[in-house]
Scaffold this motif. Sequence first.
Motif, PDB file in Angstrom:
ATOM      1  N   GLU A 267     -32.239  -4.456 -21.212  1.00 12.85           N
ATOM      2  CA  GLU A 267     -32.640  -5.506 -20.050  1.00 12.85           C
ATOM      3  C   GLU A 267     -31.648  -5.767 -19.026  1.00 12.85           C
ATOM      4  O   GLU A 267     -30.351  -5.708 -19.329  1.00 12.85           O
ATOM      5  CB  GLU A 267     -32.759  -6.904 -20.856  1.00 12.85           C
ATOM      6  CG  GLU A 267     -33.554  -7.833 -20.086  1.00 12.85           C
ATOM      7  CD  GLU A 267     -33.983  -9.085 -20.704  1.00 12.85           C
ATOM      8  OE1 GLU A 267     -34.659  -9.958 -20.324  1.00 12.85           O
ATOM      9  OE2 GLU A 267     -33.361  -9.214 -22.021  1.00 12.85           O
ATOM     10  N   HIS A 268     -32.125  -5.902 -17.861  1.00 10.96           N
ATOM     11  CA  HIS A 268     -31.126  -6.161 -16.721  1.00 10.96           C
ATOM     12  C   HIS A 268     -30.256  -4.774 -16.462  1.00 10.96           C
ATOM     13  O   HIS A 268     -29.376  -5.036 -15.783  1.00 10.96           O
ATOM     14  CB  HIS A 268     -30.537  -7.352 -16.780  1.00 10.96           C
ATOM     15  CG  HIS A 268     -30.989  -8.550 -17.019  1.00 10.96           C
ATOM     16  ND1 HIS A 268     -32.239  -9.084 -16.533  1.00 10.96           N
ATOM     17  CD2 HIS A 268     -31.016  -9.457 -18.273  1.00 10.96           C
ATOM     18  CE1 HIS A 268     -32.574 -10.334 -17.068  1.00 10.96           C
ATOM     19  NE2 HIS A 268     -31.891 -10.332 -17.911  1.00 10.96           N
ATOM     20  N   SER A 498     -26.136  -2.282 -13.513  1.00 10.97           N
ATOM     21  CA  SER A 498     -26.752  -3.620 -13.607  1.00 10.97           C
ATOM     22  C   SER A 498     -27.934  -3.896 -12.531  1.00 10.97           C
ATOM     23  O   SER A 498     -27.608  -3.439 -11.493  1.00 10.97           O
ATOM     24  CB  SER A 498     -25.739  -4.631 -13.323  1.00 10.97           C
ATOM     25  OG  SER A 498     -24.953  -4.628 -14.450  1.00 10.97           O
ATOM     26  N   GLU A 499     -28.878  -4.760 -12.917  1.00 12.72           N
ATOM     27  CA  GLU A 499     -30.009  -4.455 -11.765  1.00 12.72           C
ATOM     28  C   GLU A 499     -29.730  -5.328 -10.681  1.00 12.72           C
ATOM     29  O   GLU A 499     -30.588  -5.154  -9.521  1.00 12.72           O
ATOM     30  CB  GLU A 499     -31.290  -5.210 -12.355  1.00 12.72           C
ATOM     31  CG  GLU A 499     -31.056  -6.687 -12.971  1.00 12.72           C
ATOM     32  CD  GLU A 499     -32.291  -7.508 -13.565  1.00 12.72           C
ATOM     33  OE1 GLU A 499     -33.411  -6.795 -13.405  1.00 12.72           O
ATOM     34  OE2 GLU A 499     -32.026  -8.453 -13.764  1.00 12.72           O
ATOM     35  N   ASP A 500     -28.629  -6.280 -10.411  1.00 11.25           N
ATOM     36  CA  ASP A 500     -28.489  -6.910  -9.477  1.00 11.25           C
ATOM     37  C   ASP A 500     -27.425  -5.981  -8.256  1.00 11.25           C
ATOM     38  O   ASP A 500     -26.976  -6.602  -7.346  1.00 11.25           O
ATOM     39  CB  ASP A 500     -27.640  -8.014  -9.706  1.00 11.25           C
ATOM     40  CG  ASP A 500     -26.098  -7.720 -10.346  1.00 11.25           C
ATOM     41  OD1 ASP A 500     -26.092  -6.853 -11.399  1.00 11.25           O
ATOM     42  OD2 ASP A 500     -25.197  -8.609  -9.929  1.00 11.25           O
TER      43      ASP A 500
END
Length: 525
Positions: A267-268, A498-500
């Motif tokens: 996740e993420h 990371s997704e950010d």
Amino acid sequence: MFNRTSLQVAAALASISLVSGCGLFSDNESAADQRIVVGTTSSPTTLDPAASWDNSWELFRNVFQTLVSFPTGSTSPQSDAADCKFTDTSSRIFECTLEDGLKFSNGNPLDAKAVQHSIERIRKIDADGGPNGMLASLDTIETVNDRTVVFKLNKPDATFPFILATPAMSLVDPAEYPADKLREDGKLMGSGPYVLDEYTEGESAELTKNPTYKGFADRKNAGVTIRYFKESEPMVQALKKKEIDATYRGLTAEEVVDLQDASDANEHLQLIESTGADIRYLVFNAQDTTVAKEPVRRAIAQLVDREELVAKAYKGTAEPLYSMVPKGIVGHTTEFFDRFGEPSVSKARDILRDAGIKKPVDLTFWFTTDRYGSGTALEFAELKRQLDSSGLFQVTLKSKPWKEFAADYQKGQYPIFGRGWFPDFPDADNFISPFVGKQNALGTPYVSPEITDEILPKSRRETDRGAAVAQFRKAQEIMVEDVRLLPLWQGKLYIAASEDIGGAERALDPQTVMQMWELSRRASW
């Protein structure tokens, strides 16, 4: 959530907000104020460009400038520290005019004398394993004035700008880098996008923005911490624990497959995939009495199932390759597939029978245990299975660590062995010329006068590399006819992040070196 992004769609996805969330930093901060942490298993072997012909380039690209470079999306060298061009019609005089006001990060001027010093010291030092071999076509370097330098070549060589674009040709300050020996104080200083503030060998590198930088890089972060991992498993765990923001190089096929799994553990995270330019291939040593028989080589080429090979050994993280020039490089063909078609035991049997060769043919395949990753052993086990199951060959597998392996194949001791190639620059010439001639990168003479004396010299007269495609295709036709090299697969490149983290889809240049300045932290996610 988990995202799996290919570079073909990354540009479109970059503008789409997939998940709403709270701000990651205050209104007074921007993405350009944030630091990024990148993990890799590829650590430098040297801090001096004059000794570097390896993965040290990844650090150099971010700290040094070169005269020309490969910005994201480019297919030919573009201006970096200078505007450069051939000034003759035979590709033998290459002139560069430096951008005005360039300085090294210590404040010293980056002028024509510094350029001359940077390249001449590579030749004078001639470090073992260093990049001097790339400068074989260079005759002299002349400085016209403070901003103009002229390279005179001893033969036409339209690939010379590509060579100057490699991080091996990084520009260094004469006051800090001796003309006749390598720098040995453990420091590094250039004029590139970042300054190396701190470096601990095998552990980390701390990069911050270079305030005097003048170049094409649009830095989207305040700096980067590079963490060096000896193994990929702790690197992946650090990513999942958010101790690092992204990974570059070192992911195994199993780890890529795991990261592709849309589970809670991932996740993420996002995984960005692109086509790589690194290739794997078999080398046939024609000095061996068995391998010297062309029908033996042709029968092997007729049997190898590349689709099954990459599926079993690399779980889809590589793709079949049917020429020495990989997909994505101008001049790529599928010549081996065009000539041999689908794998066929019956066709291979006919080749050996027509040549009067008794079956099964005993062969020994060699590979290195520690150079190309854990998939190598699986790859060669699959090659053995395919050939043995045909009933036409009986293969014995042998292996050694890279240091011993390299020393032995350079002495011509192996009849058949596996090699990989990470190109110096993205041009078809760099996938052909290193492997032909009496003396080549493989230690096994491959004499082909038509390629070395006619095709390659003619191709190097073409500054428009697309105009040399006919020569490269002809060279590959000859290489397929000779079957001295058997291309197997080309790699795919993966960045896990990371997704950010934004910009990962633009971070790899055409030399597959990571441009750290493209990475940023999204303001909200």
